[in-house]
Design a protein around this motif. Structure first.
Motif, PDB file in Angstrom:
ATOM      1  N   GLN A  75      15.659 -13.102  -6.430  1.00 42.01           N
ATOM      2  CA  GLN A  75      14.628 -12.267  -5.830  1.00 42.01           C
ATOM      3  C   GLN A  75      13.321 -12.423  -6.607  1.00 42.01           C
ATOM      4  O   GLN A  75      13.315 -12.813  -7.779  1.00 42.01           O
ATOM      5  N   PHE A  76      12.209 -12.107  -5.935  1.00 36.50           N
ATOM      6  CA  PHE A  76      10.946 -11.965  -6.651  1.00 36.50           C
ATOM      7  C   PHE A  76      10.123 -10.876  -5.992  1.00 36.50           C
ATOM      8  O   PHE A  76      10.430 -10.418  -4.877  1.00 36.50           O
ATOM      9  N   ILE A  77       9.105 -10.408  -6.701  1.00 36.37           N
ATOM     10  CA  ILE A  77       8.230  -9.360  -6.196  1.00 36.37           C
ATOM     11  C   ILE A  77       6.804  -9.893  -6.147  1.00 36.37           C
ATOM     12  O   ILE A  77       6.431 -10.782  -6.910  1.00 36.37           O
ATOM     13  N   SER A  78       6.018  -9.342  -5.238  1.00 31.39           N
ATOM     14  CA  SER A  78       4.623  -9.767  -5.104  1.00 31.39           C
ATOM     15  C   SER A  78       3.757  -8.553  -4.785  1.00 31.39           C
ATOM     16  O   SER A  78       4.218  -7.583  -4.168  1.00 31.39           O
ATOM     17  N   GLY A  79       2.511  -8.615  -5.226  1.00 32.48           N
ATOM     18  CA  GLY A  79       1.566  -7.534  -4.949  1.00 32.48           C
ATOM     19  C   GLY A  79       0.240  -8.107  -4.492  1.00 32.48           C
ATOM     20  O   GLY A  79      -0.170  -9.181  -4.940  1.00 32.48           O
ATOM     21  N   ASP A  80      -0.434  -7.390  -3.588  1.00 35.76           N
ATOM     22  CA  ASP A  80      -1.685  -7.927  -3.036  1.00 35.76           C
ATOM     23  C   ASP A  80      -2.861  -6.993  -3.274  1.00 35.76           C
ATOM     24  O   ASP A  80      -2.732  -5.929  -3.898  1.00 35.76           O
ATOM     25  N   CYS A  81      -4.021  -7.397  -2.765  1.00 36.78           N
ATOM     26  CA  CYS A  81      -5.259  -6.681  -3.077  1.00 36.78           C
ATOM     27  C   CYS A  81      -5.493  -5.452  -2.201  1.00 36.78           C
ATOM     28  O   CYS A  81      -6.519  -4.791  -2.338  1.00 36.78           O
ATOM     29  N   VAL A  82      -4.539  -5.131  -1.320  1.00 38.45           N
ATOM     30  CA  VAL A  82      -4.648  -3.885  -0.561  1.00 38.45           C
ATOM     31  C   VAL A  82      -3.555  -2.896  -0.958  1.00 38.45           C
ATOM     32  O   VAL A  82      -3.322  -1.899  -0.272  1.00 38.45           O
ATOM     33  N   GLY A  83      -2.881  -3.171  -2.076  1.00 38.00           N
ATOM     34  CA  GLY A  83      -1.935  -2.203  -2.630  1.00 38.00           C
ATOM     35  C   GLY A  83      -0.503  -2.345  -2.175  1.00 38.00           C
ATOM     36  O   GLY A  83       0.336  -1.491  -2.495  1.00 38.00           O
ATOM     37  N   SER A  84      -0.166  -3.405  -1.456  1.00 39.65           N
ATOM     38  CA  SER A  84       1.210  -3.593  -0.980  1.00 39.65           C
ATOM     39  C   SER A  84       2.044  -4.348  -2.011  1.00 39.65           C
ATOM     40  O   SER A  84       1.583  -5.307  -2.618  1.00 39.65           O
ATOM     41  N   ILE A  85       3.288  -3.895  -2.184  1.00 39.55           N
ATOM     42  CA  ILE A  85       4.277  -4.583  -3.016  1.00 39.55           C
ATOM     43  C   ILE A  85       5.418  -5.019  -2.104  1.00 39.55           C
ATOM     44  O   ILE A  85       5.966  -4.204  -1.357  1.00 39.55           O
ATOM     45  N   LEU A  86       5.772  -6.310  -2.169  1.00 38.74           N
ATOM     46  CA  LEU A  86       6.851  -6.835  -1.336  1.00 38.74           C
ATOM     47  C   LEU A  86       7.994  -7.342  -2.220  1.00 38.74           C
ATOM     48  O   LEU A  86       7.747  -7.959  -3.255  1.00 38.74           O
ATOM     49  N   ILE A  87       9.222  -7.053  -1.796  1.00 44.17           N
ATOM     50  CA  ILE A  87      10.428  -7.524  -2.468  1.00 44.17           C
ATOM     51  C   ILE A  87      11.024  -8.645  -1.623  1.00 44.17           C
ATOM     52  O   ILE A  87      11.296  -8.461  -0.431  1.00 44.17           O
ATOM     53  N   TRP A  88      11.244  -9.815  -2.232  1.00 45.89           N
ATOM     54  CA  TRP A  88      11.730 -10.994  -1.519  1.00 45.89           C
ATOM     55  C   TRP A  88      13.127 -11.368  -2.010  1.00 45.89           C
ATOM     56  O   TRP A  88      13.388 -11.367  -3.210  1.00 45.89           O
ATOM     57  N   SER A  89      14.007 -11.721  -1.068  1.00 44.30           N
ATOM     58  CA  SER A  89      15.367 -12.158  -1.404  1.00 44.30           C
ATOM     59  C   SER A  89      15.634 -13.541  -0.835  1.00 44.30           C
ATOM     60  O   SER A  89      15.122 -13.895   0.235  1.00 44.30           O
ATOM     61  N   ASN A  90      16.476 -14.280  -1.544  1.00 39.09           N
ATOM     62  CA  ASN A  90      16.856 -15.628  -1.120  1.00 39.09           C
ATOM     63  C   ASN A  90      18.149 -15.548  -0.320  1.00 39.09           C
ATOM     64  O   ASN A  90      19.159 -15.052  -0.816  1.00 39.09           O
ATOM     65  N   ASN A  91      18.144 -16.039   0.952  1.00 33.48           N
ATOM     66  CA  ASN A  91      19.327 -15.938   1.797  1.00 33.48           C
ATOM     67  C   ASN A  91      20.248 -17.138   1.622  1.00 33.48           C
ATOM     68  O   ASN A  91      20.010 -18.022   0.798  1.00 33.48           O
ATOM     69  N   ILE A  92      21.312 -17.187   2.419  1.00 33.82           N
ATOM     70  CA  ILE A  92      22.320 -18.244   2.276  1.00 33.82           C
ATOM     71  C   ILE A  92      21.755 -19.621   2.619  1.00 33.82           C
ATOM     72  O   ILE A  92      22.311 -20.647   2.221  1.00 33.82           O
TER      73      ILE A  92
END
Length: 444
Positions: A198-215
């Motif tokens: 997994q990794f996390i990302s943040g942008d310039c409008v305040g959003s944080i996204l959590i990313w997962s790697n699928n099969i």
């Protein structure tokens, strides 16, 4: 056949018993080393040749007595120089009237000895350079504000404006394998998790996204978090990866805990301007922060109150975009003006951080806050960006900091990341408009 199985089971049991006794014995040895530095009465005992009696290795039936004797002898030989060192300096310590200096000296000796016993902490004094692999550079016209390696340096994530480009990274070569388009605006920060895909990302409008790697080895957005109302400047995770800490241009620091999803547990509002960088200590109980309000916050987790509390507010002369824990008792801070980087150390009595050293770097003003300071423990190397220059600073064996290499770029809009093992340095700068790859090489 049955007799053989019984013999195998007995052998397995004895091996397990030996391992348990060894673990227990070496725990006792570590505690014994700690006592040497805090208990003067041990010195006379040790000087009366009682060291061997204090360090009894496990007595297990059928355990090789010759090996046991040899191992015990080796341990005694390793520890005796420490005893001698302590004995010689004990008189000096007793002569000092400054109690604070005594405790600081003892802690320093203890830390140095334990570090010397740890092969992972051995200092490498060989000269080195990070050399550009020119033919591996990739043209990238859109600005790349953030770059992150995964845990084994096989994947590289790069924030290119509002896209995240996923590259396969192998022997210094990049191969684009996926482009993510979930963010609505520029991606400012990326951070891979070490225990999961997994990794996390943040942008310039305040959003944080959590990313997962699928099969299918593709990343998908698992959760979107909208807790800040302005740009995400920094995201960090604790070692257990159950606490996420974010800082923002909205002047706040937020602590998120992982349940079924990530939820905000607490918000720190002591800053009065953008919060550019965060750093978490090795013990995982203190966070430091800096930004554009001329202060550094030291925030500590209280087990009694079950929350994070600001325990120190350090006022500084200039704003600073970058800071980083070196260990539990030391951190570095880069002001955005002047030619100095500052080193702060914790006072062993007051438990407060004070500035103890200045490290000379390049002279200039730096208004670019998205290239975080990074300390590579494996190489005892600090990565510090200041204006158009990337300073690679080695922590030496005598606890000094030495600028080993300064990589000059043609523009101060410079972003990047070093791999956790210190083997590769990846950058993007506005002048070259390239993703550039540099490789660690020891010089002859």
């Amino acid at each position: 056949m049955i007799a053989k199985q019984v013999l195998n089971r007995q052998l397995e049991f004895q091996i397990q018993e030996i391992e348990q006794y060894l673990d227990s014995s070496f725990d006792n040895i570590n505690n014994f080393i700690d006592q040497i530095f805090i208990k003067d009465s041990l010195i006379s005992e040790l000087n009366n040749s009682k060291l061997e009696l204090q360090l009894q290795l496990p007595k297990v039936p059928q355990f090789n007595l010759i090996f046991q004797s040899e191992l015990q002898s080796n341990i005694v030989q390793e520890i005796k120089p420490l005893i001698n060192y302590k004995t010689i300096h004990q008189v000096q310590i007793k002569q000092s009237s400054d109690q604070k200096h005594q405790q600081s000296l003892i802690q320093s000796q203890q830390s140095q000895f334990k570090q010397s016993m740890d092969p992972k902490s051995q200092f490498n004094s060989k000269p080195f350079k990070y050399h550009l692999i020119k033919h591996n550079s990739i043209k990238q016209r859109e600005v790349c504000y953030t770059i992150a390696f995964n845990k084994d340096c096989s994947i590289l994530a790069i924030g290119c404006k509002k896209q995240i480009k996923i590259y396969e990274f192998k022997q210094g070569l990049l191969k684009l394998i996926q482009v993510l388009n979930e963010h609505k605006d520029n991606v400012f920060t990326l951070n891979f998790m070490k225990k999961s895909n997994q990794f996390i990302s943040g942008d310039c409008v305040g959003s944080i996204l959590i990313w997962s790697n699928n099969i299918n080895n593709q990343f998908n957005c698992q959760q979107k978090i909208q807790g800040h109302n302005d740009a995400i400047r920094c995201l960090i995770l604790n070692t257990n990866e159950d606490i996420l800490i974010s800082s923002s241009s909205d002047e706040t620091i937020k602590f998120w805990i992982k349940q079924n999803e990530w939820i905000c547990q607490q918000t720190i509002t002591n800053h009065t301007n953008w919060v550019d960088q965060l750093s978490l200590n090795d013990q995982q109980n203190q966070v430091i922060s800096c930004g554009r309000d001329k202060q550094i916050l030291v925030i500590e987790y209280s087990k009694q109150n079950l929350k994070w509390i600001v325990i120190q507010n350090i006022l500084v002369e200039y704003n600073g975009r970058r800071l980083c824990f070196i260990n539990n008792n030391q951190f570095t801070f880069q002001p955005n003006q002047g030619n100095l980087m500052h080193v702060y150390e914790m006072n062993s009595v007051t438990k407060q951080f004070t500035k103890t050293k200045d490290i000379t770097v390049n002279q200039n003003y730096d208004d670019c806050g998205l290239f975080p300071q990074q300390f590579i423990k494996q190489k005892q190397l600090l990565v510090d960006k200041h204006h158009k220059c990337l300073n690679l600073i080695r922590k030496t064996q005598n606890d000094e900091f030495k600028v080993e290499q300064s990589i000059q770029f043609d523009d101060y809009c410079l972003y990047g990341q070093m791999s956790d093992d210190g083997e590769y340095l990846i950058t993007w700068d506005k002048s070259s408009k390239e993703i550039q790859i540099r490789k660690y090489t020891e010089e002859e």
